[in-house]
Design a protein around this motif. Structure first.
Motif, PDB file in Angstrom:
ATOM      1  N   ASN A 132       0.824  -1.216   0.000  1.00  0.00           N
ATOM      2  CA  ASN A 132       0.000   0.000   0.000  1.00  0.00           C
ATOM      3  C   ASN A 132       0.853   1.259   0.000  1.00  0.00           C
ATOM      4  OD1 ASN A 132       0.858  -0.497   2.687  1.00  0.00           O
ATOM      5  ND2 ASN A 132      -0.837   0.686   3.523  1.00  0.00           N
ATOM      6  N   ALA A 133       1.961   1.229   0.755  1.00  0.00           N
ATOM      7  CA  ALA A 133       2.856   2.386   0.781  1.00  0.00           C
ATOM      8  C   ALA A 133       3.558   2.554  -0.562  1.00  0.00           C
ATOM      9  CB  ALA A 133       3.879   2.237   1.904  1.00  0.00           C
ATOM     10  N   ASP A 134       3.963   1.451  -1.157  1.00  0.00           N
ATOM     11  CA  ASP A 134       4.656   1.516  -2.445  1.00  0.00           C
ATOM     12  C   ASP A 134       3.743   2.111  -3.517  1.00  0.00           C
ATOM     13  OD1 ASP A 134       6.839   1.041  -4.162  1.00  0.00           O
ATOM     14  OD2 ASP A 134       5.908  -0.789  -4.892  1.00  0.00           O
ATOM     15  N   GLU A 135       2.470   1.775  -3.460  1.00  0.00           N
ATOM     16  CA  GLU A 135       1.526   2.328  -4.437  1.00  0.00           C
ATOM     17  C   GLU A 135       1.397   3.840  -4.287  1.00  0.00           C
ATOM     18  OE1 GLU A 135      -3.172   1.833  -5.795  1.00  0.00           O
ATOM     19  OE2 GLU A 135      -2.322   0.525  -4.248  1.00  0.00           O
ATOM     20  N   VAL A 136       1.361   4.304  -3.051  1.00  0.00           N
ATOM     21  CA  VAL A 136       1.292   5.756  -2.813  1.00  0.00           C
ATOM     22  C   VAL A 136       2.564   6.434  -3.300  1.00  0.00           C
ATOM     23  CG1 VAL A 136       1.245   7.527  -1.014  1.00  0.00           C
ATOM     24  CG2 VAL A 136      -0.313   5.569  -0.877  1.00  0.00           C
ATOM     25  N   VAL A 137       3.707   5.841  -2.983  1.00  0.00           N
ATOM     26  CA  VAL A 137       4.982   6.449  -3.354  1.00  0.00           C
ATOM     27  C   VAL A 137       5.136   6.522  -4.863  1.00  0.00           C
ATOM     28  CG1 VAL A 137       7.485   6.053  -3.295  1.00  0.00           C
ATOM     29  CG2 VAL A 137       6.127   5.876  -1.198  1.00  0.00           C
ATOM     30  N   ARG A 138       4.658   5.525  -5.580  1.00  0.00           N
ATOM     31  CA  ARG A 138       4.763   5.546  -7.045  1.00  0.00           C
ATOM     32  C   ARG A 138       4.029   6.732  -7.648  1.00  0.00           C
ATOM     33  NH1 ARG A 138       2.790   0.066  -9.335  1.00  0.00           N
ATOM     34  NH2 ARG A 138       1.977  -0.253  -7.244  1.00  0.00           N
ATOM     35  N   GLY A 139       2.996   7.204  -6.954  1.00  0.00           N
ATOM     36  CA  GLY A 139       2.233   8.335  -7.473  1.00  0.00           C
ATOM     37  C   GLY A 139       2.812   9.698  -7.146  1.00  0.00           C
ATOM     38  N   LEU A 140       3.892   9.741  -6.334  1.00  0.00           N
ATOM     39  CA  LEU A 140       4.434  11.036  -5.919  1.00  0.00           C
ATOM     40  C   LEU A 140       4.974  11.845  -7.091  1.00  0.00           C
ATOM     41  CD1 LEU A 140       6.346  10.224  -2.602  1.00  0.00           C
ATOM     42  CD2 LEU A 140       4.040  11.138  -2.896  1.00  0.00           C
ATOM     43  N   CYS A 141       5.509  11.145  -8.100  1.00  0.00           N
ATOM     44  CA  CYS A 141       6.097  11.876  -9.227  1.00  0.00           C
ATOM     45  C   CYS A 141       5.042  12.633 -10.028  1.00  0.00           C
ATOM     46  CB  CYS A 141       6.865  10.924 -10.140  1.00  0.00           C
ATOM     47  SG  CYS A 141       5.843   9.628 -10.861  1.00  0.00           S
ATOM     48  N   GLN A 142       3.769  12.308  -9.806  1.00  0.00           N
ATOM     49  CA  GLN A 142       2.693  13.004 -10.523  1.00  0.00           C
ATOM     50  C   GLN A 142       2.227  14.259  -9.801  1.00  0.00           C
ATOM     51  OE1 GLN A 142       1.921  11.817 -13.510  1.00  0.00           O
ATOM     52  NE2 GLN A 142       3.331  10.097 -13.157  1.00  0.00           N
ATOM     53  N   LEU A 143       2.622  14.416  -8.530  1.00  0.00           N
ATOM     54  CA  LEU A 143       2.144  15.563  -7.756  1.00  0.00           C
ATOM     55  C   LEU A 143       2.880  16.835  -8.160  1.00  0.00           C
ATOM     56  CD1 LEU A 143       1.832  14.046  -4.160  1.00  0.00           C
ATOM     57  CD2 LEU A 143       0.001  14.487  -5.805  1.00  0.00           C
ATOM     58  N   SER A 160      12.114   6.219   3.257  1.00  0.00           N
ATOM     59  CA  SER A 160      11.417   4.992   3.636  1.00  0.00           C
ATOM     60  C   SER A 160      11.689   3.877   2.635  1.00  0.00           C
ATOM     61  CB  SER A 160       9.913   5.254   3.711  1.00  0.00           C
ATOM     62  OG  SER A 160       9.600   6.116   4.777  1.00  0.00           O
ATOM     63  N   GLY A 161      11.959   2.687   3.176  1.00  0.00           N
ATOM     64  CA  GLY A 161      12.133   1.508   2.340  1.00  0.00           C
ATOM     65  C   GLY A 161      13.558   1.068   2.147  1.00  0.00           C
ATOM     66  N   VAL A 162      14.535   1.922   2.455  1.00  0.00           N
ATOM     67  CA  VAL A 162      15.934   1.532   2.246  1.00  0.00           C
ATOM     68  C   VAL A 162      16.416   0.656   3.403  1.00  0.00           C
ATOM     69  CG1 VAL A 162      16.392   3.654   0.957  1.00  0.00           C
ATOM     70  CG2 VAL A 162      16.884   3.580   3.411  1.00  0.00           C
ATOM     71  N   ALA A 163      17.447  -0.152   3.131  1.00  0.00           N
ATOM     72  CA  ALA A 163      18.088  -0.931   4.195  1.00  0.00           C
ATOM     73  C   ALA A 163      19.082  -0.012   4.901  1.00  0.00           C
ATOM     74  CB  ALA A 163      18.787  -2.151   3.604  1.00  0.00           C
ATOM     75  N   VAL A 164      18.786   0.361   6.116  1.00  0.00           N
ATOM     76  CA  VAL A 164      19.490   1.468   6.763  1.00  0.00           C
ATOM     77  C   VAL A 164      20.948   1.144   7.056  1.00  0.00           C
ATOM     78  CG1 VAL A 164      19.475   3.038   8.741  1.00  0.00           C
ATOM     79  CG2 VAL A 164      17.317   2.258   7.755  1.00  0.00           C
ATOM     80  N   ASP A 165      21.266  -0.067   7.465  1.00  0.00           N
ATOM     81  CA  ASP A 165      22.630  -0.399   7.859  1.00  0.00           C
ATOM     82  C   ASP A 165      23.562  -0.698   6.689  1.00  0.00           C
ATOM     83  OD1 ASP A 165      22.562   0.038  10.554  1.00  0.00           O
ATOM     84  OD2 ASP A 165      22.225  -2.048  11.120  1.00  0.00           O
ATOM     85  N   THR A 166      23.014  -0.941   5.493  1.00  0.00           N
ATOM     86  CA  THR A 166      23.865  -1.300   4.351  1.00  0.00           C
ATOM     87  C   THR A 166      23.758  -0.340   3.176  1.00  0.00           C
ATOM     88  OG1 THR A 166      22.181  -2.702   3.309  1.00  0.00           O
ATOM     89  CG2 THR A 166      23.625  -3.734   4.951  1.00  0.00           C
ATOM     90  N   GLY A 167      22.665   0.410   3.086  1.00  0.00           N
ATOM     91  CA  GLY A 167      22.442   1.240   1.914  1.00  0.00           C
ATOM     92  C   GLY A 167      21.853   0.488   0.742  1.00  0.00           C
ATOM     93  N   HIS A 168      21.451  -0.747   0.962  1.00  0.00           N
ATOM     94  CA  HIS A 168      20.814  -1.535  -0.089  1.00  0.00           C
ATOM     95  C   HIS A 168      19.393  -1.032  -0.326  1.00  0.00           C
ATOM     96  CE1 HIS A 168      19.677  -4.904  -2.562  1.00  0.00           C
ATOM     97  NE2 HIS A 168      18.763  -5.313  -1.698  1.00  0.00           N
ATOM     98  N   VAL A 169      18.929  -1.124  -1.565  1.00  0.00           N
ATOM     99  CA  VAL A 169      17.558  -0.746  -1.916  1.00  0.00           C
ATOM    100  C   VAL A 169      16.870  -1.955  -2.544  1.00  0.00           C
ATOM    101  CG1 VAL A 169      16.084   0.783  -3.269  1.00  0.00           C
ATOM    102  CG2 VAL A 169      18.211   1.656  -2.291  1.00  0.00           C
ATOM    103  N   PRO A 170      15.870  -2.534  -1.875  1.00  0.00           N
ATOM    104  CA  PRO A 170      15.150  -3.662  -2.464  1.00  0.00           C
ATOM    105  C   PRO A 170      14.448  -3.242  -3.749  1.00  0.00           C
ATOM    106  CG  PRO A 170      14.699  -3.469  -0.106  1.00  0.00           C
ATOM    107  CD  PRO A 170      15.398  -2.216  -0.513  1.00  0.00           C
ATOM    108  N   LEU A 171      14.352  -4.182  -4.685  1.00  0.00           N
ATOM    109  CA  LEU A 171      13.714  -3.921  -5.970  1.00  0.00           C
ATOM    110  C   LEU A 171      12.441  -4.740  -6.111  1.00  0.00           C
ATOM    111  CD1 LEU A 171      16.858  -4.027  -8.305  1.00  0.00           C
ATOM    112  CD2 LEU A 171      15.824  -2.025  -7.203  1.00  0.00           C
TER     113      LEU A 171
END
Length: 489
Positions: A132-143, A160-171
């Motif tokens: 649900n959060a990912d769906e909202v975030v995907r729409g931010l570029c339209q605002l 929000s969503g990043v791996a804080v201790d490693t800097g990894h970003v899940p895809l």
């Protein structure tokens, strides 16, 4: 040098500090810093009063920070709305404060919105954004804001969503990052790894650190450190009235070949831009090197080069028997060495790798990801800092793991990250320049980890300067490097 702290250390520091403060004080400090930065961003977009702000509110303390910041903004005449990603679990006191100040709840983003505050997930989040959060975030570029431009996104502590201790970003399954892309991130109390390293650093945008009183409570060893210009000023070798070419250090450069003469020219160019007083070249590209750099003393073999205080070996050397013999000759010396490119390929031979672990003098290796994989048998993976440190311990060498945010790991477990990297440097030959500069620093007597951090920093600055004129080539980096180094005096 700025310290970067792991989540566990930040949590422990917060707990210690909160034990000395009235309840809620730490959150109010964070909210004040967040609201101040938000107001500055609104002022840039047409003014604070009458601005429109959307809060994306999760269930944790980050959501509370966003709600209290929204309250402060609302009391300044900002139209503040809040979208609760987990209705019923939002910070109750923060939500009440926002409503009392005139803020309102919405069930979907509506425009125009000048500023979006990302308070969905904080440093305790794992595994990327939920659906649900990912769906909202995907729409931010339209605002869009009042001025018609895309809404500015301000992240609370970390995107929000990043791996804080490693800097990894899940895809996602389609290869899209399941995390917020922020224009600005306001970090509270301490920098976290995701703000400075890995793919997450690119999502953080401009990072501002807000002091909430945490520093005296941060104990133990930082996860890593970020090099700053002031560090280079302190580390850089100083010239005096008695300085001459030999006292400044002599660097040997065993790079290039008849097949790849450019690698020799570029690595020598990098070495000449550094602090040493003399460069000795050994290899099959003598004619080309002397044509481009007549001050260099050139010979055909390492054994014929004379005394040096450090060696650079590998770029364009080749991987045949002659190249392996030159690498053995370099490793047989008692001076610091930089191993790059073909030298790293040759190290996959176990007998050569064993020579590293038995050396007393410092070694610096400079792999990119594919070279790292050949050396280790596996990719660096999600934790680039951990990967660099493992390789450093195994090789008994300082590892400079190249990338947009280059990581430097030491055999004794210290790590540094370079903040000046640029994708403009992703072009042939720029690594040769870096290796030469690094060797020059070692020959001048700079300790290996400081030399690696300094070389990466200056190389990144030169890449940025070169990119101002358009697409970057390695000779452009050499040209840009000299005035950058000259700033150090």
């Amino acid at each position: 040098m700025r310290s970067v702290w792991r989540v566990a250390d930040v949590r422990a520091a917060e707990a210690g500090l909160m034990g000395t403060l009235p309840e809620g004080t730490l959150m109010q400090r964070a909210a004040a810093g967040l609201a101040r930065r938000a107001a500055l961003l609104l002022a840039e977009r047409g003014g604070v009063y009458g601005g429109r702000v959307l809060l994306l509110v999760g269930s944790g303390d980050n959501g509370g920070d966003a709600l209290y910041a929204g309250e402060r903004l609302a009391r300044r005449g900002v139209d503040v709305s809040a979208l609760l990603l987990t209705p019923g679990r939002a910070h109750a006191a923060g939500l009440a404060a926002l409503r009392a100040a005139g803020g309102r709840l919405v069930d979907r983003p509506t425009g125009p919105v000048d500023l979006v505050l990302d308070g969905i997930v904080g440093i305790g989040g794992t595994g990327g954004l939920r659906a649900n959060a990912d769906e909202v975030v995907r729409g931010l570029c339209q605002l869009r804001g009042r001025d018609g431009d895309r809404s500015t996104v301000l992240a609370v502590d970390v995107p929000s969503g990043v791996a804080v201790d490693t800097g990894h970003v899940p895809l996602s399954a389609s290869g899209r990052p399941t995390a917020v892309r922020a224009d600005v991130t306001v970090a509270f109390g301490a920098l976290k790894p995701a703000l400075v390293v890995g793919p997450a650093a690119a999502l953080a945008g401009q990072v501002e650190l807000v002091d909430i009183g945490l520093r005296p409570w941060l104990r133990g060893t930082p996860a890593l450190r970020v090099t700053e210009w002031s560090d280079l000023v302190d580390w850089w070798p100083k010239l005096g009235p008695a300085s001459e070419k030999y006292t400044r250090g002599v660097v040997g450069v065993a790079t290039g070949s008849a097949t790849y003469p450019g690698a020799a020219v570029l690595s020598v160019g990098g070495a000449l831009a550094g602090p040493t007083g003399l460069v000795r070249y050994a290899g099959g590209a003598r004619t080309e090197v002397l044509h481009q750099h007549p001050s260099v003393i050139a010979s055909g073999r390492v054994a014929d080069s004379g005394r040096v205080q450090a060696w650079v070996c590998g770029s364009g050397l080749g991987t045949g028997a002659d190249a392996a013999a030159e690498l053995r000759a370099v490793l047989a010396t008692s001076v610091p060495v930089v191993l790059d490119a073909d030298a790293l390929t040759l190290l996959v031979d176990g007998s050569l790798a064993d020579r590293l672990r038995g050396r007393d003098a410092p070694i610096v290796v400079t792999p990119h990801d594919r070279e790292f994989t050949r050396l280790c048998g596996e990719e660096p993976g999600a934790d680039r800092v951990g990967a660099a440190l493992r390789l450093a311990a195994w090789m008994n060498a300082v590892v400079l793991l190249k990338g947009d945010r280059t990581v430097i790991g030491t055999p004794d477990g210290r790590a540094y990250v370079n903040p000046t990297g640029t994708p403009a440097l992703a072009t042939g030959g720029t690594g040769d320049v870096l290796a030469g500069l690094l060797g020059s620093l070692l020959a001048a007597g700079v300790p290996a980890e400081r030399a690696a951090a300094s070389a990466a920093y200056l190389h990144g600055l030169a890449g940025r300067e070169a990119a101002r004129g358009g697409p970057v080539t390695a000779p452009d980096v050499v040209t840009a490097l000299r005035p950058v180094v000259a700033r150090l005096g």
